[in-house]
Enzyme design. Structure first.
Site, PDB file in Angstrom:
ATOM      1  N   PRO A 300       7.540  -7.173  89.130  1.00  0.00           N
ATOM      2  CA  PRO A 300       6.943  -6.020  89.808  1.00  0.00           C
ATOM      3  C   PRO A 300       5.934  -5.304  88.923  1.00  0.00           C
ATOM      4  O   PRO A 300       6.103  -5.214  87.708  1.00  0.00           O
ATOM      5  CB  PRO A 300       8.148  -5.106  90.064  1.00  0.00           C
ATOM      6  CG  PRO A 300       9.076  -5.419  88.920  1.00  0.00           C
ATOM      7  CD  PRO A 300       8.864  -6.872  88.556  1.00  0.00           C
ATOM      8  N   CYS A 370     -23.845   5.699  92.208  1.00  0.00           N
ATOM      9  CA  CYS A 370     -24.908   5.478  93.177  1.00  0.00           C
ATOM     10  C   CYS A 370     -24.589   4.334  94.127  1.00  0.00           C
ATOM     11  O   CYS A 370     -25.253   3.288  94.123  1.00  0.00           O
ATOM     12  CB  CYS A 370     -26.217   5.223  92.444  1.00  0.00           C
ATOM     13  SG  CYS A 370     -26.624   6.624  91.413  1.00  0.00           S
TER      14      CYS A 370
HETATM   15  C1  LIG Z   1      -0.198  -9.184  90.605  1.00  0.00           C
HETATM   16  C2  LIG Z   1       0.999 -10.024  90.357  1.00  0.00           C
HETATM   17  C3  LIG Z   1       2.257  -9.444  90.246  1.00  0.00           C
HETATM   18  C4  LIG Z   1       2.506  -7.969  90.456  1.00  0.00           C
HETATM   19  O1  LIG Z   1       2.199  -7.533  91.741  1.00  0.00           O
HETATM   20  P1  LIG Z   1       2.617  -6.069  92.207  1.00  0.00           P
HETATM   21  O2  LIG Z   1       2.141  -6.005  93.597  1.00  0.00           O
HETATM   22  O3  LIG Z   1       1.924  -5.104  91.316  1.00  0.00           O
HETATM   23  O4  LIG Z   1       4.096  -5.971  92.095  1.00  0.00           O
HETATM   24  C5  LIG Z   1       3.319 -10.265  89.964  1.00  0.00           C
HETATM   25  N1  LIG Z   1       3.168 -11.597  89.791  1.00  0.00           N
HETATM   26  C6  LIG Z   1       1.960 -12.186  89.880  1.00  0.00           C
HETATM   27  C7  LIG Z   1       1.857 -13.651  89.679  1.00  0.00           C
HETATM   28  C8  LIG Z   1       0.844 -11.433  90.168  1.00  0.00           C
HETATM   29  O5  LIG Z   1      -0.346 -12.019  90.276  1.00  0.00           O
END
Ligand SMILES: *Cc1c(COP(=O)(O)O)cnc(C)c1O
Length: 447
Positions: A300, A370
């Protein structure tokens, strides 16, 4: 169906009081105005200037622990790998490291940031669709916990590099489960047409290939279906069921599987979306992956860091156009990019106490850049505003500072961490000289 990030024009925006009621880290004091934890935001704006990102340490801890506890309560043997891309400030990552978080990184820079924040390699997952050879080598040198491979081509590259180093790379295959997370098109990642992952139908053969490569230790299966998932818990369930079926198939073929990675993506309410609680995500993980009896990882980012941060900005001027009034702020789309990029809605609350109860009228809230896209809010009900008034964008802790640029030669804003009554600058404002310092003009142009 409208994007869940867009503001439906038909319903009224939540009031300041309603926004604060959902965000216990923020309170409105009669004298001190808007406070994050115990610190008046006006004081930070006065001492550090604006625009400035401010993060709540207590909120980061509370949210990390809520996720951890929900996973434990669902009976999962799990680890949390904070997605550094949401907010890679060292103080934020360091605080989470102290809570026991691992990291999910997608570049050399993020890997180095996670290490610098005190997260050891053996708690770091390296994801991403285009890891370079140098990045893979660096990860292996730091005894990376897991590399999530996104293609057959990448598996061969990793295998060759690891063998050359006399190592076995711990590799999970990121599968593309072809589910629609029903989030914004720019942050949905688990549909067949997206660039991410290996088609689930091809994963078993690739896994068998990995098991035959001396440079690779096959670890398991990873999935990440998108970001800011609010209505898509069913998408999680479908994805996890597909992953579990795949793991059963791998086991039936006698292939070793050590763990499964459920990815990130849990959404948060920016406006008035009904976002699932960690318990719901834990339930989906337990239902889909639990029966495998394997350790489960999650990645997360937004859910932990988003609500922990605000962006402070001052009104530069208040302008009456032909048909509307405009509040021009000193923060721009180069600072907070989400409204321009995703049509995202962010709560916007005045910091001065007398403005909480002042009469409201619709205003266009724009930045100084801008571009017409440099618009934060349209028809937002705000009090009368004057130059110098400080406003706070809510839920700016994730994909805020991390997505900033120096477009229009605007230096990167300062970052501050608040912890109870204490606060500290955790990234100083970038001096303008910095923007010029690395540039040069070749001699022949001047001769
Ligand atoms: C961006 C990403 C996350 C985290 O996503 P959230 O929406 O911020 O929880 C986790 N794993 C991978 C592979 C990602 O690309």
């Amino acid at each position: 169906m409208p994007s869940p990030l867009a503001s439906p024009a038909t319903t009224e925006d939540p009031s300041f009081a309603e926004l604060l009621a959902q965000r216990p880290q923020l309170t409105a004091h009669a004298q001190d105005g808007l406070c994050l934890e115990d610190v008046p935001l006006a004081r930070i704006a006065a001492e550090v200037g604006t625009p400035t990102w401010v993060y709540s340490a207590g909120t980061l801890r509370r949210r990390f622990r809520a996720l951890r506890d929900a996973l434990a309560a669902a009976g999962l043997n799990s680890t949390i790998h904070y997605a550094m891309k949401a907010n890679d400030n060292l103080a934020v990552a360091g605080l989470l490291a102290k809570e026991g978080a691992g990291a999910d990184v997608v570049s050399e820079g993020e890997l180095r940031a996670a290490l610098a924040a005190g997260i050891p390699g053996n708690r770091i997952v390296f994801s991403g669709v285009g890891k370079t050879a140098a990045e893979i080598r660096l990860a292996l040198e730091h005894d990376i916990f897991q590399l999530n491979a996104e293609s057959a081509e990448e598996v061969e590259t990793i295998a060759a590099l690891a063998e050359g180093m006399g190592r076995r790379a711990p590799v999970a295959i990121r599968v593309n489960p072809d589910v629609d997370a029903r989030t914004h098109a720019k942050i949905t990642t688990g549909k067949a047409e997206n660039k991410f992952g290996v088609a689930i139908a091809d994963a078993a053969a690739l896994y068998a290939r990995m098991a035959a490569l001396p440079g690779i230790r096959p670890i398991g299966i990873a999935v990440h279906i998108g970001s800011q998932i609010t209505e898509g818990l069913s998408a999680y369930r479908v994805a996890y069921t597909k992953v579990a079926d795949l793991v059963r198939e791998l086991r039936a073929r006698g292939l070793p599987v050590e763990r499964v990675d459920g990815g990130g993506g849990l959404g948060i309410p920016y406006r008035d979306e009904i976002a699932p609680l960690p318990e719901a995500l834990a339930g989906a993980l337990a239902a889909g992956l639990g029966p495998l009896g394997l350790p489960v990882m999650i990645e997360p980012g937004r859910w932990i860091a988003g609500p922990a941060g605000v962006l402070l900005s001052r009104v530069v001027l208040h302008k009456r156009g032909a048909t509307r009034r405009f509040a021009v702020l000193d923060a721009g789309m180069n600072d907070l990019m989400r409204p321009a990029l995703y049509d995202a809605w962010h709560g916007l609350v005045p910091v001065a106490p007398h403005q909480f109860h002042a009469p409201l009228s619709p205003a266009e809230v724009v930045g100084p850049v801008c571009e017409t896209g440099d618009t934060f809010a349209r028809g937002r009900h705000l009090p009368e505003l004057a130059p110098g008034d400080v406003m706070a964008f809510l839920d700016a802790g994730a994909y805020g500072a991390a997505m900033s640029s120096t477009y229009n030669a605007r230096p990167l804003a300062a970052e501050v961490l608040v912890d109870g009554h204490r606060w500290a600058v955790v990234r100083s404002r970038q001096p303008v000289e910095d923007l010029l310092a690395r540039q040069s003009v070749p001699d022949w142009l001047l001769g």
